[in-house]
Design an enzyme around this catalytic site. Structure first.
Site, short mmCIF file in Angstrom:
data_model
loop_
_atom_site.label_atom_id
_atom_site.label_comp_id
_atom_site.label_asym_id
_atom_site.label_seq_id
_atom_site.Cartn_x
_atom_site.Cartn_y
_atom_site.Cartn_z
N PHE A 57 -2.44 8.99 -72.61
CA PHE A 57 -3.20 7.99 -71.85
C PHE A 57 -3.93 8.61 -70.66
CE2 PHE A 57 -2.23 4.76 -68.32
CZ PHE A 57 -3.50 4.22 -68.36
N ILE A 58 -3.20 9.21 -69.74
CA ILE A 58 -3.82 9.78 -68.54
C ILE A 58 -4.44 11.14 -68.83
CG2 ILE A 58 -3.41 10.57 -66.18
CD1 ILE A 58 -1.12 8.54 -66.00
N LEU A 91 1.67 15.16 -80.12
CA LEU A 91 1.23 13.86 -80.65
C LEU A 91 2.38 12.89 -80.93
CD1 LEU A 91 -1.62 15.02 -83.09
CD2 LEU A 91 -1.77 14.39 -80.67
N GLY A 106 1.00 10.80 -77.76
CA GLY A 106 -0.45 10.94 -77.65
C GLY A 106 -1.12 10.69 -78.99
N TYR A 113 15.09 9.00 -66.09
CA TYR A 113 13.68 9.42 -66.01
C TYR A 113 13.30 9.82 -64.59
CZ TYR A 113 8.60 9.19 -65.89
OH TYR A 113 7.27 9.48 -65.69
N ILE A 172 8.85 -11.58 -68.93
CA ILE A 172 9.05 -10.94 -67.63
C ILE A 172 10.53 -10.63 -67.47
CG2 ILE A 172 8.91 -11.29 -65.14
CD1 ILE A 172 6.53 -13.16 -65.68
N PHE A 173 10.83 -9.37 -67.13
CA PHE A 173 12.22 -8.98 -66.89
C PHE A 173 12.58 -9.27 -65.44
CE2 PHE A 173 10.89 -6.36 -70.49
CZ PHE A 173 11.94 -6.58 -71.38
N GLY A 211 17.80 0.34 -64.47
CA GLY A 211 17.00 1.48 -64.05
C GLY A 211 15.64 1.15 -63.50
#
Length: 305
Positions: free
Chosen positions: A12-13, A34, A37, A140, A200-201, A264
């Site tokens: 994405f970025i 990939l 990506g 993460y 929505i969490f 998290g």
């Protein structure tokens, strides 16, 4: 012009950074397995190498003759890291060390490391500033923090200048919207398209300093070009507006459904980008509403093809 390697350049970025660099006349090598990506994201003028950053011997030769490296390859989702801390650590920590080591051996001029606002955790009070003590609350976030420590170590020990860029929640064209781990904006677009309620969490009052992908990409390139950086600096790339998930859902429109909070997840996230303005002459150019509208246009276009 320079030869530049982008790990995660099909993502994405990374793909937007690739486009901007090619527009500036640089030669770009994209390193991507990939797994997340997409080949169609890669600029046709870039050279794509389908390799895994966890395989040091395979990727090492790609770094020879490279001037600058952008390291974005990662598994960038908190829920995945909570489910699989071992596998994600292999990629996000060991893969990162491989990229740094290959960069050091090839004597690249500078590495831009994509870190995350998640390292700030829940105990720091927004807006987050780079000198705040990191308090990761997910594997993460901790993996990214470890990457930052290695970036500073490589800068000092191996004399490989590595700049740490903490991305705040980014969105825009090419974002992933069809995964259960997609970020709220992408997921909301998909749910709205399918005439389903916006899920929505938690209570939806959690906030994010959303930052448009075009601004994030520009910040990365300004970090490469800046003559004020020596390596080891930590710089926020953050949006200028604070938006709650409820506000986002209201902008999108439609029914809302609330689910239990996810383990998290950081509750409040907003960054102070004044250091970015000082060191790399960067500040977000797109308002949140403008960026959301451009993202909506992209989403509608790909769904009408």
């Amino acid at each position: 012009m320079s030869k530049i390697l982008i790990s995660g350049g099909a993502g994405f970025i990374g793909s937007h950074i690739t486009d901007k660099l090619i527009d500036k006349g640089h030669r770009v090598v994209v390193l991507d397995n990939l797994s997340t990506g997409k080949k169609e994201n890669v600029n046709e003028k870039a050279e794509l190498k389908e390799l895994d950053i966890c395989d040091f011997e395979a990727i090492r030769p790609l770094f020879d003759g490279v001037d600058f490296v952008f390291h974005l390859a990662a598994l960038p989702r908190v829920p995945i890291s909570v489910k699989d801390p071992i596998g994600t650590s292999q990629i996000n920590i060991m893969g990162t060390i491989n990229v740094f080591k290959a960069s050091a051996e090839a004597k690249v001029k500078r590495v831009m490391f994509a870190s995350s606002s998640s390292v700030y955790g829940n105990d720091n009070k927004p807006p987050f500033k780079e000198d705040m003590w990191p308090m990761p609350v997910s594997p993460y976030a901790l993996q990214k923090r470890v990457g930052e420590e290695f970036a500073q170590l490589f800068t000092e020990l191996y004399k490989t200048p590595i700049v740490i860029l903490r991305f705040f929640t980014s969105f825009g064209p090419r974002m992933i919207f069809d995964s259960e781990y997609s970020l709220a904006i992408g997921k909301f677009f998909k749910l709205k398209r399918d005439n389903k309620p916006l899920t929505i969490f938690g209570d939806g009052e959690q906030t994010r300093g959303f930052c448009y992908v075009m601004d994030i990409a520009e910040g990365n390139i300004k970090a490469m070009e800046s003559d004020k950086l020596k390596g080891g600096e930590i710089i926020n790339l953050a949006g200028a507006e604070i938006v709650s998930i409820n506000q986002l859902a209201d902008l999108m429109g439609g029914e809302k459904v609330y689910l239990p909070p996810r383990e998290g997840d950081v509750r409040f996230s907003m960054g102070d980008a004044s250091k970015a303005k000082e060191l790399i002459d960067w500040q977000p150019r797109f308002s949140f509403k403008q960026a959301l509208e451009e993202t909506k246009e992209w989403f509608e276009k790909i769904n009408n093809q």
